[in-house]
Every structure is written in structure tokens, then in C-alpha cells.
Design a protein around this motif. Structure first.
Motif, PDB file in Angstrom:
ATOM      1  N   ILE A  25       0.851  -1.200   0.000  1.00 33.45           N
ATOM      2  CA  ILE A  25       0.000   0.000   0.000  1.00 33.45           C
ATOM      3  C   ILE A  25       0.884   1.247   0.000  1.00 33.45           C
ATOM      4  CG2 ILE A  25      -1.735   1.314   1.279  1.00 33.45           C
ATOM      5  CD1 ILE A  25      -2.827  -1.222  -0.033  1.00 33.45           C
TER       6      ILE A  25
ATOM      7  N   HIS B 182      -3.136  -2.485   8.101  1.00 34.83           N
ATOM      8  CA  HIS B 182      -3.751  -1.170   8.317  1.00 34.83           C
ATOM      9  C   HIS B 182      -3.134  -0.513   9.553  1.00 34.83           C
ATOM     10  CE1 HIS B 182      -7.581  -0.193   5.941  1.00 34.83           C
ATOM     11  NE2 HIS B 182      -6.964  -1.123   5.252  1.00 34.83           N
TER      12      HIS B 182
ATOM     13  N   ALA C 228     -11.646  -5.953   1.757  1.00 32.06           N
ATOM     14  CA  ALA C 228     -11.279  -5.838   0.342  1.00 32.06           C
ATOM     15  C   ALA C 228      -9.791  -6.126   0.144  1.00 32.06           C
ATOM     16  CB  ALA C 228     -11.619  -4.452  -0.188  1.00 32.06           C
ATOM     17  N   LEU C 229      -8.968  -5.624   1.042  1.00 28.73           N
ATOM     18  CA  LEU C 229      -7.533  -5.852   0.957  1.00 28.73           C
ATOM     19  C   LEU C 229      -7.212  -7.338   1.096  1.00 28.73           C
ATOM     20  CD1 LEU C 229      -4.899  -4.290   0.630  1.00 28.73           C
ATOM     21  CD2 LEU C 229      -4.832  -4.039   3.114  1.00 28.73           C
TER      22      LEU C 229
ATOM     23  N   ARG D 229     -13.843   4.945   7.097  1.00 31.05           N
ATOM     24  CA  ARG D 229     -12.968   4.474   6.022  1.00 31.05           C
ATOM     25  C   ARG D 229     -11.618   5.172   6.103  1.00 31.05           C
ATOM     26  NH1 ARG D 229     -14.148   2.720   0.249  1.00 31.05           N
ATOM     27  NH2 ARG D 229     -12.164   1.717  -0.213  1.00 31.05           N
TER      28      ARG D 229
ATOM     29  N   VAL E 155      -8.435   4.105   1.195  1.00 29.71           N
ATOM     30  CA  VAL E 155      -7.600   2.902   1.162  1.00 29.71           C
ATOM     31  C   VAL E 155      -8.549   1.712   1.157  1.00 29.71           C
ATOM     32  CG1 VAL E 155      -5.850   1.630   2.473  1.00 29.71           C
ATOM     33  CG2 VAL E 155      -5.794   4.108   2.424  1.00 29.71           C
ATOM     34  N   PRO E 156      -8.201   0.636   0.459  1.00 24.83           N
ATOM     35  CA  PRO E 156      -9.082  -0.538   0.494  1.00 24.83           C
ATOM     36  C   PRO E 156      -9.401  -0.953   1.937  1.00 24.83           C
ATOM     37  CG  PRO E 156      -7.338  -0.874  -1.112  1.00 24.83           C
ATOM     38  CD  PRO E 156      -7.006   0.389  -0.362  1.00 24.83           C
ATOM     39  N   THR E 157     -10.647  -1.352   2.152  1.00 25.84           N
ATOM     40  CA  THR E 157     -11.040  -1.825   3.479  1.00 25.84           C
ATOM     41  C   THR E 157     -10.264  -3.084   3.811  1.00 25.84           C
ATOM     42  OG1 THR E 157     -12.801  -3.234   2.629  1.00 25.84           O
ATOM     43  CG2 THR E 157     -13.384  -0.925   3.152  1.00 25.84           C
TER      44      THR E 157
ATOM     45  N   GLN F 159      -8.262  -9.006  -2.164  1.00 29.15           N
ATOM     46  CA  GLN F 159      -7.384  -8.640  -3.277  1.00 29.15           C
ATOM     47  C   GLN F 159      -6.037  -9.353  -3.202  1.00 29.15           C
ATOM     48  OE1 GLN F 159      -6.957  -4.403  -3.064  1.00 29.15           O
ATOM     49  NE2 GLN F 159      -8.948  -3.992  -3.971  1.00 29.15           N
TER      50      GLN F 159
ATOM     51  N   ARG G  91      -1.767  -7.264  -7.144  1.00 34.16           N
ATOM     52  CA  ARG G  91      -2.903  -6.345  -7.101  1.00 34.16           C
ATOM     53  C   ARG G  91      -3.443  -6.064  -8.433  1.00 34.16           C
ATOM     54  NH1 ARG G  91      -2.481  -1.601  -3.367  1.00 34.16           N
ATOM     55  NH2 ARG G  91      -4.623  -1.676  -3.879  1.00 34.16           N
TER      56      ARG G  91
END
Length: 91
Positions: A12, A48, A32-33, A64, A27-29, A36, A91
Motif C-alpha cells: 500500500i 492497516h 477488500a484488501l 474508512r 484505502v481498500p477496506t 485482493q 494487485r
């Protein structure tokens, strides 16, 4: 799995440095991260946390996460400029 969380965080941070994520961008949750990158949600949550602690991402609790205003500088300080984590290619 701390190493994997560090790799995800560096991926990231590398996106921030490359301009794929700009300050203020969401940023992707965590979910979701995880989806992915094919990692466990706990690993994504730790990533995170690493990014928050480093100042790359910010946001109010339970909202978020977004790239922090000084997220590029924080990503540089994190050392993401030294190489792109293997997760970036996924990604």
C-alpha cells in the motif's frame, strides 16, 4: 504472519509513492484488501495498523481509512522506496 502484514503494508505504501493512491484517497477496506491480496483479514487489519502507526493512512475511528495528507512522506520514512513488496504484483 507479522512479516506478511508488513509486506501488505509496504504494498500500500508503494502505491502511495507511485501515485496510485493520493492524499485523501480511500484505502481498500480490511476485507477488500484481504480479498485482493489473498491474505487473512487479520493480516490485512495488522497491515492497516502498521500504516496508521507510520502515518501513511488516517481517518476517524470506525470510518474508512484514507491516505494521510503527509502520507507520501510517511511512506518514504517507512522505507517503501527501497523495494516493492511482492504483494504489489498481485494487485
Amino acid at each position: 504472519m507479522i512479516q506478511r502484514a508488513q509486506e501488505v503494508a509496504e504494498a500500500i505504501a508503494a502505491d502511495v509513492l507511485a501515485g496510485r493512491l493520493d492524499p485523501g484517497d480511500p484505502v481498500p477496506t480490511v476485507r477488500a484488501l484481504a480479498r485482493q491480496l489473498g491474505c487473512a483479514p487479520g493480516t490485512a487489519a495488522r497491515a492497516h495498523g502498521i500504516l496508521r502507526d507510520a502515518g501513511v493512512i488516517g481517518g476517524a475511528p470506525r470510518s474508512r481509512a484514507v491516505v494521510a495528507a503527509d502520507g507520501v512522506a510517511a511512506a518514504l520514512m517507512m522505507g517503501a522506496h527501497q523495494g516493492v513488496a511482492s504483494a504489489v504484483g498481485q494487485r
